[in-house]
Scaffold this motif. Sequence first.
Motif, PDB file in Angstrom:
ATOM      1  N   ILE A 191       6.610  -4.457   5.853  1.00  0.00           N
ATOM      2  CA  ILE A 191       7.205  -3.397   6.669  1.00  0.00           C
ATOM      3  C   ILE A 191       6.350  -2.146   6.466  1.00  0.00           C
ATOM      4  O   ILE A 191       6.117  -1.730   5.330  1.00  0.00           O
ATOM      5  CB  ILE A 191       8.655  -3.107   6.232  1.00  0.00           C
ATOM      6  CG1 ILE A 191       9.552  -4.324   6.486  1.00  0.00           C
ATOM      7  CG2 ILE A 191       9.202  -1.864   6.933  1.00  0.00           C
ATOM      8  CD1 ILE A 191      10.931  -4.225   5.859  1.00  0.00           C
ATOM      9  N   GLU A 192       5.885  -1.569   7.569  1.00  0.00           N
ATOM     10  CA  GLU A 192       5.129  -0.311   7.482  1.00  0.00           C
ATOM     11  C   GLU A 192       6.049   0.822   7.908  1.00  0.00           C
ATOM     12  O   GLU A 192       6.652   0.760   8.983  1.00  0.00           O
ATOM     13  CB  GLU A 192       3.908  -0.373   8.402  1.00  0.00           C
ATOM     14  CG  GLU A 192       3.034   0.879   8.350  1.00  0.00           C
ATOM     15  CD  GLU A 192       1.928   0.832   9.397  1.00  0.00           C
ATOM     16  OE1 GLU A 192       0.760   0.676   9.004  1.00  0.00           O
ATOM     17  OE2 GLU A 192       2.240   0.928  10.608  1.00  0.00           O
ATOM     18  N   ASP A 193       6.146   1.876   7.082  1.00  0.00           N
ATOM     19  CA  ASP A 193       7.009   2.995   7.462  1.00  0.00           C
ATOM     20  C   ASP A 193       6.207   4.065   8.194  1.00  0.00           C
ATOM     21  O   ASP A 193       4.982   3.959   8.349  1.00  0.00           O
ATOM     22  CB  ASP A 193       7.781   3.540   6.250  1.00  0.00           C
ATOM     23  CG  ASP A 193       6.925   4.323   5.260  1.00  0.00           C
ATOM     24  OD1 ASP A 193       5.752   4.656   5.579  1.00  0.00           O
ATOM     25  OD2 ASP A 193       7.423   4.616   4.154  1.00  0.00           O
ATOM     26  N   ILE A 194       6.902   5.110   8.683  1.00  0.00           N
ATOM     27  CA  ILE A 194       6.236   6.119   9.511  1.00  0.00           C
ATOM     28  C   ILE A 194       5.286   7.014   8.711  1.00  0.00           C
ATOM     29  O   ILE A 194       4.500   7.753   9.284  1.00  0.00           O
ATOM     30  CB  ILE A 194       7.256   6.976  10.292  1.00  0.00           C
ATOM     31  CG1 ILE A 194       8.281   7.633   9.364  1.00  0.00           C
ATOM     32  CG2 ILE A 194       7.958   6.153  11.357  1.00  0.00           C
ATOM     33  CD1 ILE A 194       9.261   8.576  10.077  1.00  0.00           C
ATOM     34  N   ASP A 195       5.350   6.910   7.380  1.00  0.00           N
ATOM     35  CA  ASP A 195       4.396   7.638   6.531  1.00  0.00           C
ATOM     36  C   ASP A 195       3.146   6.809   6.228  1.00  0.00           C
ATOM     37  O   ASP A 195       2.244   7.288   5.544  1.00  0.00           O
ATOM     38  CB  ASP A 195       5.079   8.062   5.228  1.00  0.00           C
ATOM     39  CG  ASP A 195       6.090   9.173   5.439  1.00  0.00           C
ATOM     40  OD1 ASP A 195       5.671  10.316   5.693  1.00  0.00           O
ATOM     41  OD2 ASP A 195       7.294   8.885   5.381  1.00  0.00           O
ATOM     42  N   GLY A 196       3.128   5.555   6.706  1.00  0.00           N
ATOM     43  CA  GLY A 196       1.962   4.703   6.465  1.00  0.00           C
ATOM     44  C   GLY A 196       2.045   3.848   5.218  1.00  0.00           C
ATOM     45  O   GLY A 196       1.083   3.183   4.845  1.00  0.00           O
ATOM     46  N   ASN A 197       3.216   3.843   4.542  1.00  0.00           N
ATOM     47  CA  ASN A 197       3.400   2.961   3.385  1.00  0.00           C
ATOM     48  C   ASN A 197       3.638   1.536   3.865  1.00  0.00           C
ATOM     49  O   ASN A 197       4.374   1.314   4.833  1.00  0.00           O
ATOM     50  CB  ASN A 197       4.605   3.421   2.557  1.00  0.00           C
ATOM     51  CG  ASN A 197       4.401   4.804   1.985  1.00  0.00           C
ATOM     52  OD1 ASN A 197       3.471   5.042   1.224  1.00  0.00           O
ATOM     53  ND2 ASN A 197       5.264   5.748   2.357  1.00  0.00           N
TER      54      ASN A 197
ATOM     55  N   ASN B 175       8.060   1.821  11.087  1.00  0.00           N
ATOM     56  CA  ASN B 175       7.168   2.047  12.224  1.00  0.00           C
ATOM     57  C   ASN B 175       6.868   0.716  12.906  1.00  0.00           C
ATOM     58  O   ASN B 175       7.018   0.558  14.105  1.00  0.00           O
ATOM     59  CB  ASN B 175       5.879   2.722  11.741  1.00  0.00           C
ATOM     60  CG  ASN B 175       4.858   2.882  12.856  1.00  0.00           C
ATOM     61  OD1 ASN B 175       5.215   3.259  13.974  1.00  0.00           O
ATOM     62  ND2 ASN B 175       3.597   2.590  12.572  1.00  0.00           N
ATOM     63  N   ARG B 176       6.477  -0.267  12.097  1.00  0.00           N
ATOM     64  CA  ARG B 176       6.275  -1.636  12.596  1.00  0.00           C
ATOM     65  C   ARG B 176       6.389  -2.593  11.414  1.00  0.00           C
ATOM     66  O   ARG B 176       6.312  -2.179  10.256  1.00  0.00           O
ATOM     67  CB  ARG B 176       4.937  -1.795  13.318  1.00  0.00           C
ATOM     68  CG  ARG B 176       3.733  -1.405  12.505  1.00  0.00           C
ATOM     69  CD  ARG B 176       2.439  -1.524  13.311  1.00  0.00           C
ATOM     70  NE  ARG B 176       1.285  -1.238  12.466  1.00  0.00           N
ATOM     71  CZ  ARG B 176       0.094  -1.822  12.594  1.00  0.00           C
ATOM     72  NH1 ARG B 176      -0.090  -2.738  13.528  1.00  0.00           N
ATOM     73  NH2 ARG B 176      -0.902  -1.503  11.806  1.00  0.00           N
TER      74      ARG B 176
ATOM     75  N   HIS C 253       0.851  -1.193   0.000  1.00  0.00           N
ATOM     76  CA  HIS C 253       0.000   0.000   0.000  1.00  0.00           C
ATOM     77  C   HIS C 253       0.885   1.241   0.000  1.00  0.00           C
ATOM     78  O   HIS C 253       1.785   1.360   0.825  1.00  0.00           O
ATOM     79  CB  HIS C 253      -0.905   0.013   1.243  1.00  0.00           C
ATOM     80  CG  HIS C 253      -1.652   1.299   1.431  1.00  0.00           C
ATOM     81  ND1 HIS C 253      -2.696   1.687   0.608  1.00  0.00           N
ATOM     82  CD2 HIS C 253      -1.489   2.298   2.353  1.00  0.00           C
ATOM     83  CE1 HIS C 253      -3.144   2.877   1.016  1.00  0.00           C
ATOM     84  NE2 HIS C 253      -2.444   3.264   2.062  1.00  0.00           N
ATOM     85  N   LEU C 254       0.646   2.159  -0.928  1.00  0.00           N
ATOM     86  CA  LEU C 254       1.399   3.407  -0.974  1.00  0.00           C
ATOM     87  C   LEU C 254       0.517   4.545  -0.481  1.00  0.00           C
ATOM     88  O   LEU C 254      -0.455   4.924  -1.134  1.00  0.00           O
ATOM     89  CB  LEU C 254       1.892   3.693  -2.397  1.00  0.00           C
ATOM     90  CG  LEU C 254       2.871   2.676  -3.004  1.00  0.00           C
ATOM     91  CD1 LEU C 254       3.364   3.146  -4.366  1.00  0.00           C
ATOM     92  CD2 LEU C 254       4.062   2.425  -2.089  1.00  0.00           C
ATOM     93  N   ALA C 255       0.841   5.076   0.691  1.00  0.00           N
ATOM     94  CA  ALA C 255       0.112   6.220   1.252  1.00  0.00           C
ATOM     95  C   ALA C 255       0.713   7.532   0.772  1.00  0.00           C
ATOM     96  O   ALA C 255       0.021   8.543   0.654  1.00  0.00           O
ATOM     97  CB  ALA C 255       0.150   6.154   2.779  1.00  0.00           C
ATOM     98  N   THR C 256       2.031   7.513   0.518  1.00  0.00           N
ATOM     99  CA  THR C 256       2.742   8.701   0.020  1.00  0.00           C
ATOM    100  C   THR C 256       3.734   8.219  -1.036  1.00  0.00           C
ATOM    101  O   THR C 256       3.833   7.026  -1.322  1.00  0.00           O
ATOM    102  CB  THR C 256       3.558   9.384   1.142  1.00  0.00           C
ATOM    103  OG1 THR C 256       4.645   8.515   1.533  1.00  0.00           O
ATOM    104  CG2 THR C 256       2.700   9.707   2.357  1.00  0.00           C
ATOM    105  N   GLU C 257       4.507   9.152  -1.579  1.00  0.00           N
ATOM    106  CA  GLU C 257       5.677   8.756  -2.357  1.00  0.00           C
ATOM    107  C   GLU C 257       6.650   8.055  -1.405  1.00  0.00           C
ATOM    108  O   GLU C 257       6.562   8.220  -0.180  1.00  0.00           O
ATOM    109  CB  GLU C 257       6.389   9.990  -2.927  1.00  0.00           C
ATOM    110  CG  GLU C 257       5.727  10.600  -4.127  1.00  0.00           C
ATOM    111  CD  GLU C 257       6.567  11.726  -4.708  1.00  0.00           C
ATOM    112  OE1 GLU C 257       6.369  12.012  -5.892  1.00  0.00           O
ATOM    113  OE2 GLU C 257       7.408  12.305  -3.982  1.00  0.00           O
TER     114      GLU C 257
END
Length: 443
Positions: free
Chosen positions: A50-56, A43-44, A9-13
């Motif tokens: 892997i989920e990053d702090i931007d929500g990707n 992030n977790r 899932h891409l929430a941002t670039e």
Amino acid sequence: KDPLPQSRHLATEIPGPLSTAAMQRRKEAVSGGLGTAMPVIVNRAHDAIIEDIDGNRIIDMGSGIGVVNVGNSAPRVVKAVQEAVANFTHTNFTTVPYMGYIEVCEALNRLTPGKFKKKSILQNSGAEAVENAIKIARHYTKRSAIVVFEHAYHGRTNLTMALTAKNIPYKDGFGPFANEIYRMPMPYSYRWLGNPNTIAQDALEMVTHKIEKEIGAHNVAAILIEPVVGEGGFIVPPVGFMPGLQKFATENKIVFIADEVQSGFARTGKMFAVEHENMEPDMIISAKGIAGGMPLAAVTARAEIMDSSHVGGLGGTYGGNPVVCAAALAVIQTIEEEKLVDRAAHIGTILVDSLNALKAKYPIIGEVRGRGAMVAIELVHEGTKNPNPEAMAKVIKYCQSKGVLILTAGTYGNVIRFLPPLVITDELLKDALGVLAEGFASL
């Protein structure tokens, strides 16, 4: 927390604004000597996402370099760590022993190939385990020479840098290195200049001749080899080469050591990669996948070798930490109960079939190789075998921008390696491979 959806899932670039800002903080605070494979901040992570702090949500095709084979934050591992950390965090095993260390050693003695009596010791990292393996082999044999191979990677400490083949980035400017290390030719099938049909025998003759004439077999304490060469580009030695090498070692009372740091713990479709050729090494080095992301490594060998050191000759403050041992026992339980050895073989079939289909379409893919869920592609300039690191960099950048993390490897900086967690779903794996195909199409 809610479970992390196992989907891309891409929430941002990528990288997003929060990761970009955090990477600037990293640049200010952290040594510039550390590289970055993907410029996002985690992030977790759970299983293969892997989920990053931007929500990707990023598909993990690297497993933290072959570490989270059972998946990130695997449920049994998390539970075992939480229970263990509440009991005690440290005593030092050689000060006040505990059952977890003993149980991990018992499991390693059972799981490693070899019908002889075995014993183990535990350390913190693969490099530390390699150091101990060499130390023990030298003490046992009363010899000093160590034989290693081209394209090898064994760690970043002073001794293991000497054992490692590649200068940049691992060794350049960090010497002087330990002596009595002798490097032999590695039969790298794709780049072998001799007869491809007799490569194993030809390489064996070349190596044993060099050992006999240049070192003297009676001076060699150990032969150290990776059953699948890791950082060097997932080179699989031709069938027959390693068993022939071990036969030579046995005849000359040399300790034969398999460095299974990256290839062990179900990664290749066997618990240990040497099992593909029914081998029983004198000594096996484990790390990476052994404890689900907690720092642990081990040396397992014939009991008489492991008992040859004087009392107090082996040890270390943190080796076999109790919390980490609990994680390792949970990893072993997960591998056995979820049949992850078989799962690795299944993943390997999907990877090899998909990558060979890409190879048929794109001549810059020179070779697809590996074992089980440890597979790589080597990129070359079309019509040649000249390394093509530029194409590799472009494909990797494309995949990252679409939320797929893949790692590089290879002496020539032109290999893409695939090390997905063994719990990755077929759907997620095929999604990642679809993005990879788009990456090649974008060239």
